[in-house]
Design a protein around this motif. Sequence first.
Motif, PDB file in Angstrom:
ATOM      1  N   UNK A 128       9.804 -45.525  41.310  1.00 31.69           N
ATOM      2  CA  UNK A 128      11.093 -44.383  41.513  1.00 31.69           C
ATOM      3  C   UNK A 128      10.982 -43.525  40.561  1.00 31.69           C
ATOM      4  N   UNK A 129      11.170 -43.805  39.475  1.00 29.58           N
ATOM      5  CA  UNK A 129      11.262 -42.871  38.173  1.00 29.58           C
ATOM      6  C   UNK A 129       9.768 -41.992  37.895  1.00 29.58           C
ATOM      7  N   UNK A 130       8.811 -42.725  37.923  1.00 27.96           N
ATOM      8  CA  UNK A 130       7.501 -42.000  37.926  1.00 27.96           C
ATOM      9  C   UNK A 130       7.185 -40.927  39.204  1.00 27.96           C
ATOM     10  N   UNK A 131       7.705 -41.462  40.326  1.00 27.52           N
ATOM     11  CA  UNK A 131       7.806 -40.364  41.750  1.00 27.52           C
ATOM     12  C   UNK A 131       8.654 -39.286  41.169  1.00 27.52           C
ATOM     13  N   UNK A 132       9.889 -39.403  40.888  1.00 26.54           N
ATOM     14  CA  UNK A 132      10.918 -38.460  40.313  1.00 26.54           C
ATOM     15  C   UNK A 132      10.286 -37.343  39.399  1.00 26.54           C
ATOM     16  N   UNK A 133       9.609 -38.110  38.337  1.00 28.79           N
ATOM     17  CA  UNK A 133       9.029 -37.065  37.352  1.00 28.79           C
ATOM     18  C   UNK A 133       7.844 -36.246  38.104  1.00 28.79           C
ATOM     19  N   UNK A 191       1.715 -34.560  34.959  1.00 25.72           N
ATOM     20  CA  UNK A 191       2.761 -35.354  35.812  1.00 25.72           C
ATOM     21  C   UNK A 191       2.004 -35.396  37.297  1.00 25.72           C
ATOM     22  N   UNK A 192       1.139 -34.451  37.526  1.00 23.72           N
ATOM     23  CA  UNK A 192       0.414 -34.543  38.633  1.00 23.72           C
ATOM     24  C   UNK A 192      -0.770 -35.634  38.880  1.00 23.72           C
ATOM     25  N   UNK A 193      -0.851 -36.079  37.929  1.00 25.00           N
ATOM     26  CA  UNK A 193      -1.994 -37.055  37.832  1.00 25.00           C
ATOM     27  C   UNK A 193      -1.727 -38.512  37.410  1.00 25.00           C
ATOM     28  N   UNK A 194      -1.546 -39.517  38.621  1.00 28.30           N
ATOM     29  CA  UNK A 194      -0.937 -40.750  38.356  1.00 28.30           C
ATOM     30  C   UNK A 194      -1.831 -41.621  37.220  1.00 28.30           C
ATOM     31  N   UNK A 195      -2.949 -41.262  36.972  1.00 25.84           N
ATOM     32  CA  UNK A 195      -3.733 -42.025  35.952  1.00 25.84           C
ATOM     33  C   UNK A 195      -3.111 -41.929  34.598  1.00 25.84           C
ATOM     34  N   UNK A 196      -2.288 -40.684  34.389  1.00 28.19           N
ATOM     35  CA  UNK A 196      -1.776 -40.298  33.166  1.00 28.19           C
ATOM     36  C   UNK A 196      -0.423 -41.246  32.920  1.00 28.19           C
ATOM     37  N   UNK A 200       8.877 -49.911  32.053  1.00 29.66           N
ATOM     38  CA  UNK A 200       9.122 -48.456  31.539  1.00 29.66           C
ATOM     39  C   UNK A 200       7.704 -47.925  31.747  1.00 29.66           C
ATOM     40  N   UNK A 201       7.714 -46.578  31.460  1.00 24.07           N
ATOM     41  CA  UNK A 201       6.262 -45.858  31.588  1.00 24.07           C
ATOM     42  C   UNK A 201       6.171 -44.703  30.321  1.00 24.07           C
ATOM     43  N   UNK A 213      16.643 -35.124  36.486  1.00 22.75           N
ATOM     44  CA  UNK A 213      16.518 -35.022  37.899  1.00 22.75           C
ATOM     45  C   UNK A 213      17.606 -34.073  38.358  1.00 22.75           C
ATOM     46  N   UNK A 214      17.525 -33.477  39.761  1.00 25.32           N
ATOM     47  CA  UNK A 214      18.486 -32.914  40.130  1.00 25.32           C
ATOM     48  C   UNK A 214      19.900 -33.448  39.913  1.00 25.32           C
ATOM     49  N   UNK A 215      20.082 -34.688  39.767  1.00 30.28           N
ATOM     50  CA  UNK A 215      21.548 -35.231  39.737  1.00 30.28           C
ATOM     51  C   UNK A 215      21.999 -35.268  38.211  1.00 30.28           C
ATOM     52  N   UNK A 216      21.047 -34.858  37.132  1.00 27.79           N
ATOM     53  CA  UNK A 216      21.454 -34.966  36.004  1.00 27.79           C
ATOM     54  C   UNK A 216      20.925 -35.833  35.054  1.00 27.79           C
ATOM     55  N   UNK A 217      20.404 -36.697  35.811  1.00 30.16           N
ATOM     56  CA  UNK A 217      19.671 -38.010  35.166  1.00 30.16           C
ATOM     57  C   UNK A 217      18.735 -37.846  34.368  1.00 30.16           C
ATOM     58  N   UNK A 218      18.432 -38.277  33.037  1.00 30.70           N
ATOM     59  CA  UNK A 218      17.125 -38.131  32.136  1.00 30.70           C
ATOM     60  C   UNK A 218      15.922 -38.845  32.759  1.00 30.70           C
TER      61      UNK A 218
END
Length: 109
Positions: A91-96, A49-54, A66-67, A20-25
């Motif tokens: 939130x992690x999924x949204x960040x991806x 990453x744009x398909x929630x079903x994935x 986790x995902x 992410x922009x903050x450097x977090x994996x």
Amino acid sequence: MGKFEIKTDKSGQFRFNLKAGNGQVILSSEAYTTKAACENGIESVKKNSQDDSKFERKTAKDGSPYFNLKASNGQVIGASEMYSSTAAMENGIASVKKNAPGAATEDIS
């Protein structure tokens, strides 16, 4: 802005992390035998990453959410860290979803 980092592991195989922009994996790949295959994995993340079903939402044995992100063929192309709550995982999924499509690739292999 997020970025993909390509690196080599101890066995000489290629892996990538989406940061992410903050450097977090926020997503880590499986091992690839070639850099080209690793780069294809990055393109697959950008696309899928744009398909929630994935996104396969999972729970570890210790109860941590986790995902995994899967390609069209069902193969896992990236896995998240363990999260403290379902909300943190979402939130992690949204960040991806937000970071992957336009992320630059930095090769530090």
